[in-house]
Design a protein around this motif. Structure first.
Motif, PDB file in Angstrom:
ATOM      1  N   ARG A 317       1.258  -0.332  -8.557  1.00  0.00           N
ATOM      2  CA  ARG A 317       1.353  -1.673  -9.143  1.00  0.00           C
ATOM      3  C   ARG A 317       2.530  -2.465  -8.596  1.00  0.00           C
ATOM      4  O   ARG A 317       2.847  -3.540  -9.113  1.00  0.00           O
ATOM      5  N   ASP A 318       3.156  -1.971  -7.550  1.00  0.00           N
ATOM      6  CA  ASP A 318       4.303  -2.648  -6.954  1.00  0.00           C
ATOM      7  C   ASP A 318       3.801  -3.735  -5.999  1.00  0.00           C
ATOM      8  O   ASP A 318       3.127  -3.430  -5.007  1.00  0.00           O
ATOM      9  N   PRO A 319       4.119  -5.017  -6.259  1.00  0.00           N
ATOM     10  CA  PRO A 319       3.587  -6.091  -5.394  1.00  0.00           C
ATOM     11  C   PRO A 319       4.068  -6.017  -3.953  1.00  0.00           C
ATOM     12  O   PRO A 319       3.422  -6.556  -3.063  1.00  0.00           O
ATOM     13  N   ARG A 320       5.177  -5.335  -3.705  1.00  0.00           N
ATOM     14  CA  ARG A 320       5.672  -5.225  -2.339  1.00  0.00           C
ATOM     15  C   ARG A 320       4.738  -4.399  -1.457  1.00  0.00           C
ATOM     16  O   ARG A 320       4.791  -4.490  -0.227  1.00  0.00           O
ATOM     17  N   TYR A 321       3.890  -3.601  -2.075  1.00  0.00           N
ATOM     18  CA  TYR A 321       2.983  -2.733  -1.321  1.00  0.00           C
ATOM     19  C   TYR A 321       1.533  -3.178  -1.472  1.00  0.00           C
ATOM     20  O   TYR A 321       0.614  -2.394  -1.224  1.00  0.00           O
ATOM     21  N   ALA A 322       1.338  -4.435  -1.857  1.00  0.00           N
ATOM     22  CA  ALA A 322      -0.018  -4.920  -2.115  1.00  0.00           C
ATOM     23  C   ALA A 322      -0.902  -4.837  -0.873  1.00  0.00           C
ATOM     24  O   ALA A 322      -2.076  -4.445  -0.956  1.00  0.00           O
ATOM     25  N   ARG A 323      -0.363  -5.193   0.303  1.00  0.00           N
ATOM     26  CA  ARG A 323      -1.198  -5.166   1.503  1.00  0.00           C
ATOM     27  C   ARG A 323      -1.559  -3.740   1.894  1.00  0.00           C
ATOM     28  O   ARG A 323      -2.708  -3.454   2.263  1.00  0.00           O
ATOM     29  N   ILE A 324      -0.599  -2.844   1.805  1.00  0.00           N
ATOM     30  CA  ILE A 324      -0.898  -1.448   2.134  1.00  0.00           C
ATOM     31  C   ILE A 324      -1.931  -0.893   1.157  1.00  0.00           C
ATOM     32  O   ILE A 324      -2.871  -0.196   1.556  1.00  0.00           O
ATOM     33  N   ARG A 325      -1.773  -1.211  -0.124  1.00  0.00           N
ATOM     34  CA  ARG A 325      -2.741  -0.754  -1.128  1.00  0.00           C
ATOM     35  C   ARG A 325      -4.129  -1.289  -0.803  1.00  0.00           C
ATOM     36  O   ARG A 325      -5.116  -0.541  -0.839  1.00  0.00           O
ATOM     37  N   ARG A 326      -4.234  -2.559  -0.482  1.00  0.00           N
ATOM     38  CA  ARG A 326      -5.526  -3.181  -0.176  1.00  0.00           C
ATOM     39  C   ARG A 326      -6.154  -2.562   1.074  1.00  0.00           C
ATOM     40  O   ARG A 326      -7.342  -2.230   1.099  1.00  0.00           O
ATOM     41  N   ASP A 327      -5.339  -2.374   2.111  1.00  0.00           N
ATOM     42  CA  ASP A 327      -5.859  -1.784   3.351  1.00  0.00           C
ATOM     43  C   ASP A 327      -6.330  -0.353   3.141  1.00  0.00           C
ATOM     44  O   ASP A 327      -7.392   0.050   3.641  1.00  0.00           O
ATOM     45  N   LEU A 328      -5.549   0.429   2.408  1.00  0.00           N
ATOM     46  CA  LEU A 328      -5.923   1.825   2.181  1.00  0.00           C
ATOM     47  C   LEU A 328      -7.185   1.936   1.338  1.00  0.00           C
ATOM     48  O   LEU A 328      -8.026   2.819   1.578  1.00  0.00           O
TER      49      LEU A 328
END
Length: 438
Positions: A317-328
């Motif tokens: 839930r950390d917004p700093r990792y939103a792109r990595i989360r979405r890509d994964l």
């Protein structure tokens, strides 16, 4: 063999085997007093020390190696030990919260004082970042921790016979004179939990203690004493065996042969690894740095394993990792649907090499190098080598570099390698062969 084998047809020999020694269920989890299907005939072993299942399998494997090595035909031997699984409750009554493995009499008590490892994830104090199922787990009580420690010690003791068996089999291969022409692979079943994340036992949740297993390889062309860092998975074992045997597969393989990594330890494929659970406790995707887990109820956990190898603090839930989360998440969906070579796909990158060409396409100027492809946006670093020697490094977009002509030897074909590091931890090597004009 596979769970459930032999329950209704205990004399069945599975297709493809020319010689078969297997325990039909439920005897597969009996350390003593088990039935063994020996090429279609059932034999029951007793409860004397010499009938300990691990030792029986070791003796049979050693005999097979000695006999088969005399033939000019190659052979494939698969030996699967029960330890450190718990013994079936039909052979040993369960008196506590879970079952224990039976230990060979000669090894009882060898680890009686071994302390239970307690990593930061042990009996995790704060599980608010975890999935709903994990949040529902209470902390482990002191008496349960004591049982977990007993189980850990018993597992270690049960593995001593496995260690001896592996040594006996390897020595049999060496005595046969075929060691230099034999590929030996050692791996295991899923890892066990021992209190991590409040899980007292079992192995089906997609956290590191369960998904990580050993893989040791010995054989022709395998570099001795090296530990290779590349991500591999059990789906790579069959393609590796087929590669060394010079055989092909009838079905498409999701994995790939590891032989290229043994021959070139610096090679990187940049592929993702799929994590699957047989009972759908969650699916995951693993890179060298990150792991994302998607649970059935929709919860998503994300871990930066470089900073948090014990998976204590989810970044889901950390917004700093939103792109990595979405890509994964997107790549996880592709892995769940893929088949064959699509499962082996790495980052969408290619290397553009520009130079002035001489006769036959030889290089007659400095090299202009630049990565291309959709995943350029995720690059963090590119390092370039020529025949293994460092030539240039780029750490910012567009990651373009110039390699002087003097870095190439005249008249010799040389490998130009770009090693790409992506923000999600994937590594991939992009190779080109160039030849400087004489």
């Amino acid at each position: 063999y596979l769970n459930g084998y032999g329950e209704t047809r205990p004399r069945e020999i599975p297709p493809g085997w020319s010689e078969w020694h297997g325990t039909p269920d439920p005897d597969a989890k009996f350390y003593f007093g088990f039935r063994l299907n020996e090429n279609g005939s059932l034999r029951r072993y007793g409860k004397e020390p010499g009938s300990y299942q691990t030792d029986v399998y070791a003796r049979k494997a050693v005999e097979i190696v000695g006999r088969r090595a005399r033939s000019v035909r190659p052979y494939f031997l698969w030996v699967a030990f029960l330890a450190p699984h718990a013994a079936s409750s039909r052979s040993v009554p369960v008196k506590g919260p879970f079952g224990f493995p039976q230990v060979a009499p000669r090894h009882r008590g060898r680890f009686a004082r071994e302390p239970l490892p307690r990593p930061p994830s042990f009996n995790e104090a704060d599980v608010s970042d975890k999935s709903a199922e994990m949040r529902s787990r209470p902390p482990l009580a002191a008496d349960l921790v004591q049982e977990v420690e007993k189980l850990y010690r018993r597992r270690l003791e049960s593995l001593l016979a496995v260690d001896e068996a592996v040594g006996r089999i390897v020595r049999a291969v060496e005595r046969s004179g075929e060691a230099a022409n034999t590929l030996i692979l050692f791996t295991s079943d899923n890892g066990y939990f021992q209190g991590e994340h409040r899980i007292s036992h079992g192995k089906i949740f997609p956290y590191e203690p369960s998904i990580r297993v050993p893989l040791l390889v010995r054989g022709p062309g395998v570099p001795a004493g090296q530990r290779l860092p590349q991500l591999v998975w059990n789906g790579d074992l069959a393609p590796t065996i087929l590669d060394y045997a010079g055989a092909g597969a009838d079905l498409p393989a999701d994995g790939r042969s590891l032989r290229p990594l043994f021959e070139d330890p610096g090679r990187e494929w940049g592929r993702d690894v799929l994590i699957e659970s047989p009972n759908e406790e969650g699916y995951g995707i693993r890179t060298p740095r990150f792991k994302l887990i998607r649970f059935p109820a929709g919860d998503v956990e994300l871990y930066d394993l470089a900073r948090d190898p014990d998976e204590v603090a989810s970044l889901g839930r950390d917004p700093r990792y939103a792109r990595i989360r979405r890509d994964l998440l997107a790549r996880l969906g592709r892995l769940l649907r893929c088949s064959g070579k699509e499962c082996r796909r790495g980052p969408a990158l290619r290397l553009r090499v520009a130079y002035a060409r001489g006769a036959g396409g030889c290089v007659r100027s400095a090299l202009a190098l630049r990565p291309q492809g959709p995943d350029v946006r995720a690059l963090e670093r590119l390092s370039y080598t020529v025949s293994g020697k460092r030539a240039a490094v780029a750490t910012a977009a567009p990651f373009a570099v110039r390699v002087p002509l003097s870095a190439l030897r005249p008249g010799v074909s040389q490998r130009l390698r770009a090693r790409a590091s992506l923000e999600d931890g994937r590594l991939v090597t992009l190779d080109r062969t160039v030849r400087r004009c004489s």
